[in-house]
Design an enzyme around this catalytic site. Structure first.
Site, PDB file in Angstrom:
ATOM      1  N   SER A  17       0.869  -1.165   0.000  1.00 11.35           N
ATOM      2  CA  SER A  17       0.000   0.000   0.000  1.00 11.35           C
ATOM      3  C   SER A  17       0.908   1.217   0.000  1.00 11.35           C
ATOM      4  O   SER A  17       1.685   1.398   0.928  1.00 11.35           O
ATOM      5  CB  SER A  17      -0.907  -0.005   1.222  1.00 11.35           C
ATOM      6  OG  SER A  17      -1.806   1.068   1.173  1.00 11.35           O
ATOM      7  N   CYS A  18       0.817   2.049  -1.021  1.00 12.06           N
ATOM      8  CA  CYS A  18       1.887   3.003  -1.273  1.00 12.06           C
ATOM      9  C   CYS A  18       1.359   4.321  -1.811  1.00 12.06           C
ATOM     10  O   CYS A  18       0.178   4.499  -2.048  1.00 12.06           O
ATOM     11  CB  CYS A  18       2.877   2.415  -2.284  1.00 12.06           C
ATOM     12  SG  CYS A  18       3.173   0.656  -2.101  1.00 12.06           S
ATOM     13  N   GLY A  19       2.296   5.258  -2.029  1.00 15.13           N
ATOM     14  CA  GLY A  19       2.002   6.514  -2.682  1.00 15.13           C
ATOM     15  C   GLY A  19       2.661   6.558  -4.050  1.00 15.13           C
ATOM     16  O   GLY A  19       3.815   6.142  -4.191  1.00 15.13           O
TER      17      GLY A  19
END
Length: 923
Positions: A17-19
């Site tokens: 889960s990232c940007g």
């Protein structure tokens, strides 16, 4: 993990889960300012990444740009003409010098073997002091390979890119110690396990004014349940991904099944220890190197939910490739096309702006770069299933209808679509007598509860029965009464950050549509779609009759053969499964394109194989033989009688299922309408099961094996369900066979169906025990003072303490019901004296309660936990959703600073869910 050993750790569960985001120029002019903007945005994604205790090591950050040709050629003093392309490979080599030298030589040989010109190795300048201890310990040798071609006029850039791809794959087939981050004439990846703001410090290249690019993709990684590593950092070779892929097990299984139809030069298709993002990137790369561009590949993998309003492109690919669905936002590029896309549910954010200076920025957050509001000429956010595409060569920005038209023009999709349905046979259906139905029900293990509480509501009301939440009877391996094989399979559900969906309120994204027959070839977008179209995987008795009688459409193109899934009394279950596997392979080699697995002949003289075992064994045998894509699997299953049973069959590879005995039972209850109602209820129930895992499309659920197997022996799992998680052993072939023989042995002796009380508590000696039997419940209610008058009269002779003692002792004496009942405490060492234990007053201050949002538990439960933690001196957590401002009110007769309902830990979810200034002030 079957024969691999008992463990609850499994890399197949790894998610991220990232940007993410990108920066680009609309006119395609390169500049160093693009790198600076991307690095600024990357530094502002710190809340999206994980940082180790050393405050320097991270889960990974990175940037993907165009190749900085001038910078590299000047530094390496390599003369190349303008016509000669420069390809750059970014490699993470092993730390050991001997292994690094070995892999470097091997890589160079693979490059030369594919007709490419080797130029030089470049040791990438780095600053080790930027890294934290964790990142430094695992720091690979980072080198760049500079490559060109001898005769640039003889190959196009696309041909050179394909040769680079094949060279890298050849290298990967010979080593697993070196990771190639990128190898291209168009793009290069710089990534590391450092903080986002530190990436240009670690790689001085990125600070050079000569590093110019027309675009840059950036990514900050937060791995929700996997240890960080250098090679898993993103961007990957074509994309950067924020989210999780709920369908990943099915996606990988389908790619394995297709393996025999894919070019050998492209292996390994999927890396063995890859995260879901890496697998997505690898399949996108496969597609982009075989007849499609990167935008086509992404649109195939993450299609929109345009049910009933699909374009020709989407209609074709809906049956060609199962969606890689999940809460995902991704950005992607191949150096010519640059874009961003969301999954069909739109559960990850992606906003974009275009400026009057010709800059385009997209990302998962607002404020990634300092842009004057006055300079913005266009802004927006991607919605569910939407895509934004920038053609860097033609300098055009596409979205909406223009993008749909772009995809539709890439092939003649409209002429390739043939949606021929499977119609019911014209002859009336043969209805079984009541006595025959009962006899068969008894043999296939039906109970009175199955008929009255499971099938009847579906047949008469078109819906599954509803009863209280939970199951307080023993799990299948601990049960005292015979359970169907399906009872040993426990469904998984969406966890961590990937939410489940609502199959009713979000029905617009759910599709049970499928095809029965061979699979389309993944890499040939000009081939017609094979097979019969089914609105759902459930077949009626009429449709099954059409298959039996050979009166279905396209029967010349789809020859069918039946596999009798029974064995004689003098045979064996294991031997029958072996014969089924061999016969299935032989029939497909002979040209059969639909295999019908049936237990219709089940009797005391022809013992039926549990259909889940038959399905799994045949499916995996065909996968191993490289034949799975050539044939469709239809089932006629007498032991399938509820939604969970059907989910297991489809989850292990079935293309279509006819629960024939359950449908005959439904007809006996409600006539022809009863059958139609049951099929409707089964469809709604399967959609609900899929949605609990966050899966929207049936083809992404098939063969996903999203179950934990509790209580079956490893031999059964390896034969029929390989790859499934099985944390404990259990019943073997002989045990299952004995249960089958016992079930059919009684069919001639007993006319009534048994009632084991799986749902309702029964006092019968042969009934299944319940944890919450009525007497125990009454004891608990009386002990805590909430018993009704009738219940209180039954225990009036007991005091509250005696009632509690009776309640607790009944729990201690009962037989095991769930796995945790089998656990025992193992001392970590010798007993400590009470004087050696820390005092409660100081120990309790380190207690914390997990973050549970309002809604996941009731407000009363939330408040009780908060009160308890504050009284102990520990810390409770609000979870997402904020908290009621009444928690900040001072109560009389307490210290002014003591707020007993105030959670000391405040969760902040990107400024949403009740996050206010007052809320933050009381943290």
């Amino acid at each position: 993990m079957g024969s691999r050993g008992r463990t609850l750790l499994d890399p197949r569960f790894d998610h991220e889960s990232c940007g993410v985001g990108f920066v680009a120029t609309l006119d395609g002019d390169p500049g160093h300012n693009i790198v600076q903007l991307a690095l600024t945005a990357l530094g502002r994604l710190s809340h999206r990444g994980a940082v180790a205790a050393d405050r320097k090591s991270s889960d990974g950050v990175g940037i993907l740009t165009a190749v900085p040709r001038a910078l590299l050629l000047r530094q390496m003093a390599i003369p190349l003409t303008v016509e000669q392309p420069l390809a750059v490979g970014m490699l993470f080599l092993p730390q050991q010098e001997s292994a690094a030298s070995r892999d470097a030589q091997l890589f160079r040989e693979c490059i030369s073997a594919h007709g490419l010109q080797w130029l030089a190795w470049r040791d990438v300048p780095i600053r080790r002091e930027v890294l934290g201890e964790l990142a430094l310990d695992s720091l690979p040798v980072i080198r760049q390979a500079l490559i060109s071609v001898l005769r640039p006029a003889s190959w196009t850039i696309a041909e050179i890119e394909h040769r680079l791809y094949l060279a890298r794959k050849a290298f990967e087939r010979q080593t697993t110690d070196t990771y190639v981050c990128s190898l291209s004439t168009r793009t290069v990846v710089y990534k590391a396990m450092c903080a986002g703001r530190s990436l240009p410090e670690f790689y001085p290249d990125l600070d050079s004014d000569e590093y110019v690019t027309p675009f840059a993709i950036f990514h900050q990684r937060y791995a929700t349940n996997v240890l960080p590593s250098w090679h898993r950092a993103q961007p990957l070779r074509m994309l950067a991904h924020n989210g999780e892929i709920n369908t990943i097990w099915s996606n990988r299984a389908h790619m394995e099944a297709r393996r025999a139809t894919l070019p050998r030069q492209g292996e390994p298709i999927l890396t063995g220890d890859a995260s879901d993002s890496m697998s997505l990137d690898e399949v996108a790369e496969l597609l982009a190197n075989h007849g499609r561009n990167v935008a086509e590949a992404m649109r195939m993998l993450l299609p929109p939910a345009a049910i009933g309003n699909e374009t020709a492109f989407h209609r074709y690919h809906a049956d060609c490739m199962e969606p890689w669905d999940g809460p995902s936002a991704l950005v992607f590029t191949d150096g010519r096309l640059l874009g961003a896309a969301l999954d069909r549910n739109g559960l990850r954010p992606c906003r974009y702006i275009a400026t009057d200076a010709g800059a385009l920025l997209a990302g998962s957050e607002v404020g990634l770069a300092d842009v004057s509001p006055d300079s913005i000429v266009r802004s927006g956010r991607l919605g569910p299933g939407q895509m934004l595409l920038l053609d860097l060569e033609q300098q055009r920005l596409l979205d909406g209808e223009a993008l749909d038209q772009y995809f539709d023009q890439l092939a003649t999709y409209a002429t390739l679509i043939d949606d021929t349905p499977l119609e019911a046979a014209p002859d009336p259906i043969a209805i079984l007598s009541k006595d025959e139905v009962t006899r068969l029900q008894r043999g296939f293990g039906y109970t009175r509860e199955d008929v009255k509480l499971v099938i009847a509501p579906m047949a008469l009301e078109s819906k599954e029965a509803m009863w209280s939440m939970g199951d307080d009877t023993p799990i299948a391996p601990l049960a005292h009464t015979p359970r169907p094989l399906y009872g040993f399979f426990r469904q998984r559900f969406a966890q961590v950050t990937n939410p489940a969906i609502d199959s009713l309120r979000e029905s617009c994204v759910v599709s049970l549509r499928t095809r029965l027959g061979p699979w389309p070839h993944l890499l040939d977008k000009h081939a017609p779609l094979p097979g019969l179209v089914l609105p759902s995987p459930f077949l009626s008795l009429g449709q099954m009759a059409a298959l039996h009688q050979g009166v279905y459409a396209m029967r010349e193109d789809l020859p069918l053969a039946e596999l009798d899934c029974t064995f004689p009394p003098d045979g064996s279950l294991e031997g029958s499964l072996k014969e089924l596997r061999s016969l299935a392979i032989e029939l497909v080699h002979q040209g059969i394109r639909v295999l019908l697995l049936t237990d219709r002949a089940g009797s005391a003289e022809s013992l039926p194989v549990p259909m889940a075992m038959a399905t799994g064994a045949v499916h995996h045998a065909l996968v191993r033989a490289g034949l799975r894509t050539k044939v469709g699997l239809a089932l006629e299953a007498g032991d399938c009688r509820d939604v969970h049973h059907a989910a297991v069959l489809i989850g292990y590879g079935a293309g279509a299922v006819c629960p024939w005995l359950a449908l005959q039972t439904a007809r006996s209850l409600g006539g022809e309408a009863g059958e139609a109602s049951m099929l409707k209820a089964m469809q709604a129930g399967l959609a609900k099961v899929m949605s609990k895992m966050g899966i929207s499309v049936l083809d992404s659920y098939r063969a996903a094996q999203l179950f934990d197997i509790i209580g079956l022996d490893d031999a059964i799992v390896e034969w029929c369900f390989p790859g499934s998680s099985t944390p404990i052993g259990g019943l073997g072939f002989a045990d299952i066979e004995i249960a089958i023989r016992n079930s059919w042995r009684a069919t001639e002796q007993i006319s009534e169906l048994p009632d084991y009380g799986w749902v309702r508590f029964r006092r019968d000696d042969g009934a299944e025990m319940h944890t919450w039997e009525p007497q125990r419940t009454r004891h608990l209610q009386f002990a805590v003072g909430v018993a009704k008058a009738s219940a209180q009269a039954a225990v009036d002779a007991l005091s509250h303490l005696q009632a509690w003692s009776a309640y607790s002792s009944a729990g201690a004496k009962r037989e095991p019901v769930v796995l945790r009942d089998l656990l025992e405490f193992r001392p970590a060492g010798p007993k400590l004296s009470v004087y050696q234990v820390e005092q409660i007053t100081s120990l309790a201050r380190r207690f914390v309660s997990s973050a549970m949002s309002l809604g996941s538990i009731s407000p009363e439960a939330h408040e009780t936990i908060t009160l308890a933690m504050n009284q102990l001196g520990g810390r409770s957590n609000t979870g997402e959703g904020g908290e009621d401002p009444i928690a900040y009110r001072h109560e009389p007769d307490t210290p002014y600073t003591f707020l007993p309902r105030n959670n000391k830990i405040k969760q902040v979810a990107s400024g949403r869910f009740g996050v206010t200034a007052e809320y933050l002030a009381h943290a």
